[in-house]
Design an enzyme around this catalytic site. Structure first.
Site, PDB file in Angstrom:
ATOM      1  N   GLU A  37       0.689  -0.959   0.006  1.00  0.00           N
ATOM      2  CA  GLU A  37       0.087   0.217   0.338  1.00  0.00           C
ATOM      3  C   GLU A  37       0.595   1.125   0.119  1.00  0.00           C
ATOM      4  O   GLU A  37       2.213   1.386   0.186  1.00  0.00           O
ATOM      5  CB  GLU A  37      -0.971  -0.342   1.608  1.00  0.00           C
ATOM      6  CG  GLU A  37      -1.678  -0.772   1.417  1.00  0.00           C
ATOM      7  CD  GLU A  37      -2.793  -1.092   2.802  1.00  0.00           C
ATOM      8  OE1 GLU A  37      -2.726   0.115   2.982  1.00  0.00           O
ATOM      9  OE2 GLU A  37      -3.831  -2.067   3.283  1.00  0.00           O
ATOM     10  N   HIS A  86      -4.821   6.907   0.272  1.00  0.00           N
ATOM     11  CA  HIS A  86      -3.955   4.955   0.114  1.00  0.00           C
ATOM     12  C   HIS A  86      -4.153   4.469  -0.608  1.00  0.00           C
ATOM     13  O   HIS A  86      -5.923   4.810  -0.603  1.00  0.00           O
ATOM     14  CB  HIS A  86      -4.036   4.713   1.949  1.00  0.00           C
ATOM     15  CG  HIS A  86      -4.836   4.243   2.411  1.00  0.00           C
ATOM     16  ND1 HIS A  86      -5.726   4.658   3.152  1.00  0.00           N
ATOM     17  CD2 HIS A  86      -4.969   3.170   3.154  1.00  0.00           C
ATOM     18  CE1 HIS A  86      -6.396   4.094   4.113  1.00  0.00           C
ATOM     19  NE2 HIS A  86      -6.041   3.239   3.879  1.00  0.00           N
ATOM     20  N   HIS A  88      -4.557   0.009  -1.942  1.00  0.00           N
ATOM     21  CA  HIS A  88      -5.812  -1.257  -1.099  1.00  0.00           C
ATOM     22  C   HIS A  88      -5.224  -1.681  -2.198  1.00  0.00           C
ATOM     23  O   HIS A  88      -5.600  -2.504  -3.490  1.00  0.00           O
ATOM     24  CB  HIS A  88      -6.826  -1.527  -0.740  1.00  0.00           C
ATOM     25  CG  HIS A  88      -7.836  -0.447   0.520  1.00  0.00           C
ATOM     26  ND1 HIS A  88      -8.938  -1.033   0.715  1.00  0.00           N
ATOM     27  CD2 HIS A  88      -6.830  -0.149   1.427  1.00  0.00           C
ATOM     28  CE1 HIS A  88      -9.024   0.109   2.265  1.00  0.00           C
ATOM     29  NE2 HIS A  88      -7.866   0.563   2.395  1.00  0.00           N
ATOM     30  N   ASP A  99      -8.506   2.146   9.388  1.00  0.00           N
ATOM     31  CA  ASP A  99      -9.261   3.717   8.194  1.00  0.00           C
ATOM     32  C   ASP A  99      -9.578   4.020   9.245  1.00  0.00           C
ATOM     33  O   ASP A  99      -9.124   5.374   9.010  1.00  0.00           O
ATOM     34  CB  ASP A  99      -9.429   3.239   7.051  1.00  0.00           C
ATOM     35  CG  ASP A  99      -8.740   2.160   5.675  1.00  0.00           C
ATOM     36  OD1 ASP A  99      -7.550   2.243   6.199  1.00  0.00           O
ATOM     37  OD2 ASP A  99      -9.042   0.983   4.961  1.00  0.00           O
TER      38      ASP A  99
HETATM   39 ZN   LIG Z   1      -7.697   1.104   4.333  1.00  0.00          ZN
END
Ligand SMILES: [Zn+2]
Length: 139
Positions: A37, A86, A88, A99
């Protein structure tokens, strides 16, 4: 108290916008970091209200459910930074428990990009993890 006092307080958030070049950079980073990530901070341009024009890429990668990388970089108070982004390594852009925790702690707007990191495989959320509208503008 004056006549305008009340009006001032009910100011609502305008819909967020993101510059196309900025979104492209996010998707590029997501792709090149896969299967890891990547994380970054979203920055607005003072002159263009509620428009995200820049992403500050954070060095290193996010591993699994740990968002330590964000906490480390969010210490300095920078008012042009409005939230986080961000990726995934899956097709789900739904926020995880970690999150949601991050969203509530910091920022007003958050983006999650999911596989295959195409123009329609990302979503924006508010601090509460609720999906919000974000339009892409040419810039
Ligand atoms: Zn996440």
């Amino acid at each position: 108290m004056n006549f305008f006092g009340k009006k001032k307080n009910v100011k609502t958030q305008e819909p967020w916008k993101i510059a196309r070049s900025c979104l492209e950079l996010i998707l590029e980073c997501a792709k090149s970091n896969y299967p890891n990530e990547f994380g970054g901070l979203l920055r607005v341009d003072d002159k263009v209200k509620d428009t995200i024009t820049e992403v500050v890429i954070l060095p290193g990668t996010i591993s699994g459910d740990s968002h330590a990388i964000f906490q480390m970089h969010m210490r300095p108070i920078d008012f042009s930074i409005v939230g986080t982004v961000h990726s995934h390594p899956s097709r789900s852009y739904r926020p995880s428990g970690a999150d949601l925790h991050l969203f509530q702690k910091y920022g007003k707007v958050h983006i999650i990009a999911a596989k295959p990191y195409a123009e329609d495989s990302w979503k924006a959320y508010n601090y509460n993890g609720e999906e919000i509208e974000m339009s892409v503008i040419k810039r």
